[in-house]
Design an enzyme around this catalytic site. Structure first.
Site, PDB file in Angstrom:
ATOM      1  N   LEU A  15       0.822  -1.204   0.000  1.00  0.00           N
ATOM      2  CA  LEU A  15       0.000   0.000   0.000  1.00  0.00           C
ATOM      3  C   LEU A  15       0.862   1.262   0.000  1.00  0.00           C
ATOM      4  O   LEU A  15       0.343   2.371  -0.121  1.00  0.00           O
ATOM      5  CB  LEU A  15      -0.901  -0.005   1.238  1.00  0.00           C
ATOM      6  CG  LEU A  15      -2.181   0.838   1.214  1.00  0.00           C
ATOM      7  CD1 LEU A  15      -3.119   0.375   0.108  1.00  0.00           C
ATOM      8  CD2 LEU A  15      -2.876   0.754   2.574  1.00  0.00           C
ATOM      9  N   LYS A  65      14.684  -5.856   5.671  1.00  0.00           N
ATOM     10  CA  LYS A  65      14.977  -4.891   6.736  1.00  0.00           C
ATOM     11  C   LYS A  65      16.282  -5.177   7.466  1.00  0.00           C
ATOM     12  O   LYS A  65      17.017  -4.249   7.823  1.00  0.00           O
ATOM     13  CB  LYS A  65      13.809  -4.846   7.722  1.00  0.00           C
ATOM     14  CG  LYS A  65      12.513  -4.342   7.097  1.00  0.00           C
ATOM     15  CD  LYS A  65      11.367  -4.341   8.105  1.00  0.00           C
ATOM     16  CE  LYS A  65      10.059  -3.919   7.459  1.00  0.00           C
ATOM     17  NZ  LYS A  65       8.936  -3.883   8.438  1.00  0.00           N
ATOM     18  N   ASP A 101       9.248   2.072  11.628  1.00  0.00           N
ATOM     19  CA  ASP A 101       8.228   1.142  12.136  1.00  0.00           C
ATOM     20  C   ASP A 101       7.915   1.411  13.609  1.00  0.00           C
ATOM     21  O   ASP A 101       6.764   1.318  14.035  1.00  0.00           O
ATOM     22  CB  ASP A 101       8.695  -0.307  11.980  1.00  0.00           C
ATOM     23  CG  ASP A 101       8.561  -0.823  10.554  1.00  0.00           C
ATOM     24  OD1 ASP A 101       7.750  -0.264   9.800  1.00  0.00           O
ATOM     25  OD2 ASP A 101       9.281  -1.779  10.207  1.00  0.00           O
ATOM     26  N   PRO A 151      10.992 -21.030  21.586  1.00  0.00           N
ATOM     27  CA  PRO A 151      11.684 -20.140  22.528  1.00  0.00           C
ATOM     28  C   PRO A 151      13.193 -20.304  22.532  1.00  0.00           C
ATOM     29  O   PRO A 151      13.917 -19.363  22.867  1.00  0.00           O
ATOM     30  CB  PRO A 151      11.083 -20.542  23.882  1.00  0.00           C
ATOM     31  CG  PRO A 151       9.736 -21.085  23.547  1.00  0.00           C
ATOM     32  CD  PRO A 151       9.930 -21.810  22.242  1.00  0.00           C
ATOM     33  N   TYR A 213      -2.957  -5.811   7.571  1.00  0.00           N
ATOM     34  CA  TYR A 213      -3.955  -4.814   7.172  1.00  0.00           C
ATOM     35  C   TYR A 213      -4.860  -5.270   6.035  1.00  0.00           C
ATOM     36  O   TYR A 213      -5.858  -4.614   5.746  1.00  0.00           O
ATOM     37  CB  TYR A 213      -3.289  -3.473   6.820  1.00  0.00           C
ATOM     38  CG  TYR A 213      -2.378  -3.478   5.598  1.00  0.00           C
ATOM     39  CD1 TYR A 213      -2.882  -3.361   4.303  1.00  0.00           C
ATOM     40  CD2 TYR A 213      -1.005  -3.548   5.746  1.00  0.00           C
ATOM     41  CE1 TYR A 213      -2.048  -3.339   3.201  1.00  0.00           C
ATOM     42  CE2 TYR A 213      -0.149  -3.515   4.656  1.00  0.00           C
ATOM     43  CZ  TYR A 213      -0.680  -3.409   3.388  1.00  0.00           C
ATOM     44  OH  TYR A 213       0.151  -3.391   2.293  1.00  0.00           O
TER      45      TYR A 213
END
Length: 283
Positions: A15, A65, A101, A151, A213
């Site tokens: 988007l 990223k 972010d 974990p 989203y």
């Protein structure tokens, strides 16, 4: 004229072009362009090397990223601490990595009245989860929970928490009810990965921040809303992180948040009306 773009793989769902172009139009930046390019980790270096003086910056989404940190010329302290850069700003031939972010999450939660959570549990251990932990620290928390699939492989997330002064309680998604305490749940899981936990989260009485989203609402969002809980979707985060990106790339502080919001919401309505739903999305 100036160029900007969003890079990632896949990228067709993004988007970001709608949001950034809406900002340029409202700001009178007629010579600015913003495109979307599919690019994975192996192609990022070549793309960065091709940037010339026309480029103002890049938005980076999955899976770029973390890779970007090693490829830019300079990096903000925040991006280093989080372990990921979702933004590259080009100035004087140099590429500066940054992270918007964290700002996006803080702004989205604050806007929804969740800016002072008493407790919080993050689902997932990726780059967005790291930004969520940083955002919780910025909102004043000193403790948080982190639920991941394994974990034993959460060392990187623990390190992020430590850098931001968070005492992290690590647990398994398979034992999620043991970690839910009715506070704020931040799901950074992609697509429908959080769906199996919808009933458990709703039953806990928690508020929910879900980074997805589209398609919206997710199963978790619907369950929490039906239970009377507060829900924040991924769009407000995407909006506010894009606002900060536009500020960084243009050097201006008059970014039209509401024009960007209106354009993004209109595009999401258009996609929702399509016969075939778009990919489950988060930038």
């Amino acid at each position: 004229m100036a160029r900007a773009a969003v890079l990632g793989k896949p990228i067709g769902h993004s988007l970001s072009p709608v949001l950034h172009r809406a900002a340029y139009a409202a700001m009178g930046l007629d010579g600015w362009t913003y495109e979307a390019y599919e690019c994975d980790e192996t192609g990022l270096w070549g793309f960065l090397e091709s940037l010339d003086e026309e480029w103002a910056g890049l938005s980076l989404t999955m899976p770029l990223k973390r890779t970007a940190l090693k490829l830019v010329d300079t990096v903000s302290d925040l991006a280093v601490a989080v372990g990921g850069a979702n933004t590259v700003v080009v100035r004087d031939g140099r590429r500066h990595g940054d992270n918007t972010d964290v700002h996006g999450i803080v702004a989205a939660l604050t806007e929804a009245g969740l800016g002072a959570p008493g407790s919080a549990l993050v689902l997932g251990g990726g780059a967005t989860a790291a930004s969520a932990l940083a955002a919780l620290a910025e909102l004043g928390l000193t403790k948080a929970g982190l639920a991941v699939r394994n974990p034993d492989r959460a060392a990187e997330s623990v390190s992020v928490g430590e850098r931001f002064g968070l005492d992290l309680r690590i647990g398994s998604l398979d034992r999620l009810p043991d970690m839910l305490d009715g506070g704020l749940v931040l799901s950074t899981l992609p697509g429908i990965a959080a769906d199996p936990f919808a009933g458990q989260i709703a039953a806990s009485g928690a508020a929910l921040f879900d980074v997805v989203y589209a398609p919206w609402p997710t199963a978790c969002a619907s369950a929490v809303e039906e239970a009377g809980g507060v829900v924040v979707g991924g769009f407000p985060m995407l909006l506010h992180q894009a606002v900060r990106q536009v500020e960084l790339m243009t050097g201006r502080d008059d970014v039209p948040v509401e024009a960007m919001r209106a354009a993004g919401e209109a595009e999401l309505r258009r996609r929702a009306a399509m016969p075939v739903s778009p990919l489950s999305s988060r930038d």
